[in-house]
Design an enzyme around this catalytic site. Structure first.
Site, PDB file in Angstrom:
ATOM      1  N   ASP A 180      -7.592  13.631   4.895  1.00 41.94           N
ATOM      2  CA  ASP A 180      -7.816  15.011   4.469  1.00 41.94           C
ATOM      3  C   ASP A 180      -7.490  15.931   5.643  1.00 41.94           C
ATOM      4  OD1 ASP A 180      -8.765  14.139   2.038  1.00 41.94           O
ATOM      5  OD2 ASP A 180     -10.888  14.486   2.507  1.00 41.94           O
TER       6      ASP A 180
ATOM      7  N   TRP B 115      14.926  -0.198  -5.261  1.00 38.67           N
ATOM      8  CA  TRP B 115      14.085   0.880  -4.748  1.00 38.67           C
ATOM      9  C   TRP B 115      13.417   1.619  -5.892  1.00 38.67           C
ATOM     10  CZ3 TRP B 115      17.641   5.169  -2.159  1.00 38.67           C
ATOM     11  CH2 TRP B 115      18.716   5.462  -2.984  1.00 38.67           C
ATOM     12  N   ASN B 116      12.384   2.371  -5.548  1.00 36.55           N
ATOM     13  CA  ASN B 116      11.570   3.056  -6.544  1.00 36.55           C
ATOM     14  C   ASN B 116      11.299   4.488  -6.121  1.00 36.55           C
ATOM     15  OD1 ASN B 116      10.753   0.605  -8.214  1.00 36.55           O
ATOM     16  ND2 ASN B 116       9.923   0.019  -6.221  1.00 36.55           N
TER      17      ASN B 116
ATOM     18  N   HIS C 105      -6.959  21.356   3.106  1.00 35.04           N
ATOM     19  CA  HIS C 105      -7.452  20.811   1.836  1.00 35.04           C
ATOM     20  C   HIS C 105      -8.639  21.612   1.313  1.00 35.04           C
ATOM     21  CE1 HIS C 105      -8.707  18.028  -1.210  1.00 35.04           C
ATOM     22  NE2 HIS C 105      -9.695  17.490  -0.518  1.00 35.04           N
TER      23      HIS C 105
ATOM     24  N   HIS D 250      -6.619   7.650   2.522  1.00 38.77           N
ATOM     25  CA  HIS D 250      -5.856   8.867   2.778  1.00 38.77           C
ATOM     26  C   HIS D 250      -6.567   9.765   3.781  1.00 38.77           C
ATOM     27  CE1 HIS D 250      -8.544  10.287  -0.506  1.00 38.77           C
ATOM     28  NE2 HIS D 250      -8.497  11.455   0.142  1.00 38.77           N
TER      29      HIS D 250
ATOM     30  N   PHE E  63      23.080  -4.210  -5.060  1.00 36.45           N
ATOM     31  CA  PHE E  63      22.670  -4.889  -3.830  1.00 36.45           C
ATOM     32  C   PHE E  63      21.322  -4.408  -3.298  1.00 36.45           C
ATOM     33  CE2 PHE E  63      27.439  -4.660  -3.554  1.00 36.45           C
ATOM     34  CZ  PHE E  63      27.658  -5.972  -3.967  1.00 36.45           C
TER      35      PHE E  63
ATOM     36  N   HIS F 261      -4.104  12.651  -2.205  1.00 39.06           N
ATOM     37  CA  HIS F 261      -5.447  12.141  -1.908  1.00 39.06           C
ATOM     38  C   HIS F 261      -5.742  10.901  -2.752  1.00 39.06           C
ATOM     39  CE1 HIS F 261      -6.516  15.731   0.514  1.00 39.06           C
ATOM     40  NE2 HIS F 261      -5.590  16.274  -0.265  1.00 39.06           N
TER      41      HIS F 261
END
Length: 256
Positions: free
Chosen positions: A75, A61-62, A79, A73, A58, A69
């Site tokens: 930073d 999904w993955n 980082h 995105h 039903f 990054h």
């Protein structure tokens, strides 16, 4: 009527609108490529868990496989070496992720010179023309580079000397680090120029801004829809515990 009521009313009546500044995130989204011997992050890939089949009749999904990054995105300070004692993406105060957008437009200059660099005099002229940057503003560097986003080769614009993309000089980065902005946003794959590895210090926007508790935001689209001033930016990274950055959905609220 509260301030929030006024904003919702303006959105409902069309007095204000929402502009999505986020590049679509897919396996073909351009990703920064560092030369050997440095390691590189991975592009997005999806691993099927179930797809309305025996593994999940039903639901679909993955699992997501990608780097912090990748694509549009944020930073975070941790980082970079200069900000390694600062905020990880999950600890950035939410108020720093919402603020006025100030657009500085050098798309014509970049069309003539892809290695164009913002210098302090460019920033000072913008302040003289438009007024000081508001406290907590996001400075958006409009270059027109997002038009290349559908072509990874044109987006990287690399030759035997490396990538040629616009950015900020070391002096310009120092100027920004001393300013009142929360962050610096670009249309390119990273917040530094393509040739920034050869500058002193190397990658000066990363070095100076992240070391000053300011944030980077990359690979924006639809920047041309923003006014020079008067819009509000909403940056929504994933609160990855200890994360050095995160893919983010970025919206601007713009007066009609």
């Amino acid at each position: 009527m509260t301030v929030v009521d006024s904003l919702l009313s303006a959105l409902a009546t069309g007095e204000a609108r929402i502009v999505d500044l986020t590049a679509p995130l897919s396996p073909t989204t351009p990703v920064l490529q560092l030369p050997p011997p440095f390691a590189n992050t991975i592009p997005l890939s999806l691993e099927k868990v179930s797809d309305f089949d025996d593994d999940g009749p039903f639901w679909g999904w993955n699992n997501i496989h990608t780097g912090e990054h990748t694509g549009t995105h944020l930073d975070a300070p941790v980082h970079w070496a200069s900000g390694r004692e600062g905020h990880s993406v999950d600890t950035i105060p939410p108020a720093r992720l919402v603020g006025p957008a100030v657009v500085i437009d050098f798309s014509a200059e970049v069309a003539a010179d892809p290695d164009f660099l913002l210098e302090p005099e460019h920033l000072e002229k913008h302040v003289a023309d438009h007024g000081p940057f508001p406290e907590g503003a996001w400075l958006v560097f409009r270059t027109g580079w997002s038009a290349r986003g559908g072509d990874p080769e044109a987006f990287a614009n690399a030759d035997e000397n490396g990538p040629h993309t616009p950015g900020v000089s070391p002096a310009g980065a120092q100027w920004l680090a001393a300013s009142s902005i929360s962050g610096f946003a670009v249309e390119t794959v990273g917040i530094d120029a393509g040739q920034a590895g050869g500058m002193e210090p190397a990658f000066p926007v990363h070095y100076f801004l992240l070391g000053a508790d300011k944030y980077g935001l990359t690979q924006l689209q639809n920047v041309e829809a923003l006014p020079a001033t008067g819009a509000m930016l909403v940056v929504s990274p994933l609160p990855i515990v200890g994360g050095t950055g995160s893919p983010a959905r970025v919206f601007a609220i713009v007066p009609a």
